[in-house]
Design an enzyme around this catalytic site. Structure first.
Site, PDB file in Angstrom:
ATOM      1  CG  PHE A  41      -2.182  -4.574   1.034  1.00 47.12           C
ATOM      2  CD1 PHE A  41      -1.489  -3.452   0.630  1.00 47.12           C
ATOM      3  CD2 PHE A  41      -1.498  -5.777   1.129  1.00 47.12           C
ATOM      4  CE1 PHE A  41      -0.133  -3.518   0.329  1.00 47.12           C
ATOM      5  CE2 PHE A  41      -0.142  -5.855   0.831  1.00 47.12           C
ATOM      6  CZ  PHE A  41       0.545  -4.712   0.436  1.00 47.12           C
TER       7      PHE A  41
ATOM      8  CG  ASP B 129      -3.950  -5.112   7.459  1.00 43.46           C
ATOM      9  OD1 ASP B 129      -3.119  -4.376   8.023  1.00 43.46           O
ATOM     10  OD2 ASP B 129      -3.681  -5.832   6.472  1.00 43.46           O
TER      11      ASP B 129
ATOM     12  CE1 TYR C 121       6.333  -3.254   4.622  1.00 43.92           C
ATOM     13  CE2 TYR C 121       6.573  -5.325   5.799  1.00 43.92           C
ATOM     14  CZ  TYR C 121       5.985  -4.583   4.801  1.00 43.92           C
ATOM     15  OH  TYR C 121       5.050  -5.165   3.992  1.00 43.92           O
ATOM     16  CE  LYS C 122       3.032  -1.236   4.558  1.00 46.56           C
ATOM     17  NZ  LYS C 122       1.858  -2.098   4.490  1.00 46.56           N
TER      18      LYS C 122
ATOM     19  NE  ARG D 259       1.328   4.531  -1.264  1.00 49.46           N
ATOM     20  CZ  ARG D 259       1.502   3.402  -0.594  1.00 49.46           C
ATOM     21  NH1 ARG D 259       0.459   2.820  -0.008  1.00 49.46           N
ATOM     22  NH2 ARG D 259       2.672   2.823  -0.528  1.00 49.46           N
TER      23      ARG D 259
HETATM   24  C1  PLP Z   1       1.993  -3.406   3.924  1.00 49.56           C
HETATM   25  C2  PLP Z   1       0.725  -4.171   4.107  1.00 49.56           C
HETATM   26  C3  PLP Z   1       0.739  -5.546   4.300  1.00 49.56           C
HETATM   27  C4  PLP Z   1       2.072  -6.285   4.272  1.00 49.56           C
HETATM   28  O1  PLP Z   1       1.977  -7.620   4.456  1.00 49.56           O
HETATM   29  P1  PLP Z   1       3.309  -8.479   4.669  1.00 49.56           P
HETATM   30  O2  PLP Z   1       2.843  -9.851   4.613  1.00 49.56           O
HETATM   31  O3  PLP Z   1       3.860  -8.120   6.020  1.00 49.56           O
HETATM   32  O4  PLP Z   1       4.254  -8.135   3.582  1.00 49.56           O
HETATM   33  C5  PLP Z   1      -0.460  -6.190   4.507  1.00 49.56           C
HETATM   34  N1  PLP Z   1      -1.634  -5.514   4.523  1.00 49.56           N
HETATM   35  C6  PLP Z   1      -1.676  -4.175   4.327  1.00 49.56           C
HETATM   36  C7  PLP Z   1      -2.982  -3.463   4.370  1.00 49.56           C
HETATM   37  C8  PLP Z   1      -0.506  -3.472   4.102  1.00 49.56           C
HETATM   38  O5  PLP Z   1      -0.551  -2.171   3.897  1.00 49.56           O
END
Ligand code: PLP
Length: 411
Positions: free
Chosen positions: A129, A198, A223-224, A370
């Site tokens: 990510f 993560d 938020y997921k 997705r």
């Molecule tokens: C959604 C997501 C994030 C989000 O990071 P924020 O800083 O909270 O916006 C980070 N890493 C991964 C792998 C994600 O899927």
């Protein structure tokens, strides 16, 4: 038997079916994007209204003490802990995943400076990510970290005694591929590296056992699958054994041992509270707490089992209708997160055409469709509807309409 009949039977036998009504879901929408923004729990608006009107409106500043605002980050963190195999004292809800990555990477580097005299390599994979990689680069610019990226099948080779920290995402956001947390954590420890996981695409959908695998650090998203609302606070985990020596760089007053002593000297809180930086976002934590309570009530094992069943049935429908799409995710549901990614060179326009029909998935550059299977509120019937619409869009070329190729800011 038609696919619809099969779906009916599966829904009738689904032990989680009754939880759908605990969420607000618009009529006529099949929501396959709960891996990006979880749906709204039905209890959230009232909880928010109570905190706003009563605790803020009437309690005013007294609510920091009387309504438990001050402990909120720890309280919500403690509720997230059992979902990820952690102890309540090891998890705190605070900041974003990005900020938590920064704090945890920097803390790991400082531990390595003291223990091994200066390993600086942070090992991750290309295509992780983006924010995860950007945070390494920010620390690199400050002269603290050295980025090393190795493709996932080469991670073990790249894991040598220069590595300070192995930082990986358990379930890949684009493909859903899973890393073997246990094997990789062990391999990292064998060369003296620390590990930061993560869990953004795992928490609330997949079983994770941080203490069983011996993880050092972790962070994940609110938020997921936790349904905490847009921009919900994230969480941070630090293994108990590291808490006494932990030094995170954002030494704000909410991480102080006694914020209200207003001392000139920073003294870190002894526990996980040290991970906090500034004042807790009380309203955002209120929404997150409702989501976490609901996901905990349903239970991660059951959620994970249903998520697999949903995605397997989705693939069965894709096969039955003979759709010409390549599966990017692992074919075996044991090896993937709660999503399916399918490749098509017109993925963006197809995704937009589907959204126009109420089937909300998302697009990931350059050619991935997705579909996320948030198991708390999806029905097997939704799988058939989504795949029928997808089939229709592909067959009649609906996606070719101009309006579907206009790129929006958020995909
Ligand atoms: C959604 C997501 C994030 C989000 O990071 P924020 O800083 O909270 O916006 C980070 N890493 C991964 C792998 C994600 O899927």
């Amino acid at each position: 038997m038609t696919l619809e009949d099969t779906a009916c039977e599966l829904d009738a036998a689904d032990p989680l079916a009754r939880f759908r009504e605990r969420f607000v879901l618009p009529e006529g929408v099949v929501y396959l994007d709960g891996n990006s923004l979880g749906a709204l729990p039905r209890a959230t608006p009232a909880a928010m209204a109570r905190v706003v009107e009563r605790e803020w409106g009437e309690g005013l500043i007294r609510s920091w003490n009387e309504a438990g605002w001050f402990e909120m980050g720890s309280r919500v963190g403690a509720k997230i802990a059992p979902l990820i195999g952690a102890q309540p004292s090891e998890v705190i809800a605070c900041d974003t995943v990005s900020a938590n990555l920064f704090k945890l990477i920097a803390a790991a580097l400082e531990m390595q400076r003291e223990a091994t005299g200066g390993r600086t390599v942070i090992l991750s994979e290309p295509g992780n990510f983006p924010t995860d990689i950007y945070m390494i680069q920010g620390l690199e610019r400050q002269g603290l970290a050295t980025q090393r990226l190795a493709p996932r099948e080469r991670i073990l080779e790249a894991l040598d005694e220069d590595v300070a920290l192995l930082m990986l995402t358990h379930a890949h956001y684009k493909t859903g591929e899973l890393f073997d947390m246990s094997a990789l954590t062990k391999a990292a420890h064998e060369v003296g590296a620390l590990v930061l996981w993560d869990l953004s695409h795992s928490t609330g959908a997949l079983p994770v056992d941080l203490n069983a695998v011996g993880a050092d650090f972790a962070t994940g998203c609110g938020y997921k699958y936790l349904c905490g609302g847009p921009g919900a606070p994230a969480f941070a985990f630090v293994a108990e054994r590291h808490l006494p020596d932990l030094k995170q760089p954002l030494t704000g007053w909410f991480g102080h041992a006694r914020p209200f002593a207003f001392s000139d000297e920073y003294e870190a809180a002894p526990g996980i509270e040290q991970l906090q930086c500034g004042t807790s976002p009380v309203l955002a934590l209120t929404a997150l707490e409702v989501g976490v309570d609901l996901i905990a009530e349903i239970g991660v094992e059951r959620l994970s089992a249903k998520s697999r069943a949903l995605s397997e049935f989705f693939l069965e429908c894709v096969g039955a209708l003979g759709l010409a799409l390549d599966l990017v995710s692992p074919a075996n549901s044991d090896a993937r997160g709660s999503q399916l990614s399918l490749r098509h060179k017109e993925a963006y326009a197809i995704c937009q055409a589907l959204i126009a029909r109420g089937v909300i998935g998302d697009f990931r550059d350059p050619d991935i469709l997705r579909f996320g299977f948030a198991p708390a509120y999806l029905r097997f019937g939704d799988m058939v509807s989504a795949v029928r619409e997808l089939s229709d869009v592909l067959e009649n070329g609906d996606w070719r309409r101009d309006e579907f190729s206009q790129r929006l800011t958020v995909t």
